[in-house]
Scaffold this active site. Structure first.
Site, short mmCIF file in Angstrom:
data_model
loop_
_atom_site.label_atom_id
_atom_site.label_comp_id
_atom_site.label_asym_id
_atom_site.label_seq_id
_atom_site.Cartn_x
_atom_site.Cartn_y
_atom_site.Cartn_z
N ASP A 30 1.01 -1.50 -0.43
CA ASP A 30 0.48 0.62 -0.05
C ASP A 30 0.63 1.63 -0.08
OD1 ASP A 30 -1.59 2.20 0.88
OD2 ASP A 30 -3.06 0.83 0.66
N ASN A 86 -12.87 -3.34 1.48
CA ASN A 86 -13.86 -2.71 1.83
C ASN A 86 -14.47 -2.34 0.32
OD1 ASN A 86 -13.37 -1.93 4.10
ND2 ASN A 86 -11.52 -0.52 3.26
N GLN A 93 -14.06 2.24 1.06
CA GLN A 93 -13.91 1.80 -0.21
C GLN A 93 -13.51 2.41 -1.39
OE1 GLN A 93 -16.14 -0.91 -3.05
NE2 GLN A 93 -13.79 -0.82 -4.36
N HIS A 99 -10.16 -4.89 -3.95
CA HIS A 99 -8.83 -5.13 -2.84
C HIS A 99 -8.90 -5.70 -2.03
CE1 HIS A 99 -9.11 -0.94 -2.69
NE2 HIS A 99 -9.28 -0.90 -2.13
N HIS A 101 -6.86 -6.06 1.76
CA HIS A 101 -6.08 -5.57 3.10
C HIS A 101 -5.15 -6.66 4.04
CE1 HIS A 101 -6.92 -0.76 2.36
NE2 HIS A 101 -7.95 -1.60 1.55
#
Ligand code: AMP
Ligand code: ZN
Length: 138
Positions: A30, A86, A93, A99, A101
């Site tokens: 990230d 999310n 989101q 995606h 996390h």
């Protein structure tokens, strides 16, 4: 998706810190991590969220996530992790490309993953349970 930042990363048009990729998935650090080693795993083919991703593909993504999580744990030495995903702006989101996390957790870190807890009656729980259960015809 031409206006999707993760599609641009996958296409190589935007740089990313890739830790793993195969034909189907890419795992990157990230860019604005909540903790050291915050990883995102995404399908290479654009899909927005949990409601759009092929369920079998979601299963393969989670299999990969379990492998990546263990490798991260070995390298970074943490013992705890949050796995979050999310869907939609109200749910937080911000990038509209599915995606997952993987967030390592360290003692006394500043990450805050929490939600309020409702004190429902058994009848209220049963009302929701009954509505949902009758739709679970897979
Ligand atoms: P979400 O809020 O669940 O949609 O998560 C989107 C995540 O993407 C956030 O944690 C951002 O920090 C991260 N992010 C945004 N832009 C980039 C980028 N260019 N490279 C890597 N991660 C990014
Ligand atoms: Zn995309």
């Amino acid at each position: 998706m031409s206006d999707c930042i993760f599609c641009k990363i996958i296409a190589g048009d935007i740089p990313s810190a890739t830790i793993y990729e195969n034909d189907e998935f890419k795992a990157i650090l990230d860019r604005f991590p909540s903790n050291e080693g915050h990883v995102l795993i995404m399908p290479k083919e654009h899909c927005a969220n949990i409601f759009e991703i092929d369920p079998e593909k979601a299963g393969r993504l989670f299999t990969l996530a379990a492998k990546i999580a263990r490798a991260m744990k070995d390298v970074l030495g943490f013992e705890n992790m949050n796995v979050l995903q999310n869907n939609g702006p109200v749910a937080g989101q911000t990038v509209n490309h599915f995606h997952l996390h993987l967030i390592p957790r360290y003692e006394n870190d500043k990450v805050n993953v929490s939600w309020p807890q409702m004190d429902l009656t058994d009848e209220q729980i049963e009302s929701v349970r009954a509505k949902l259960a009758q739709k679970m015809v897979f």
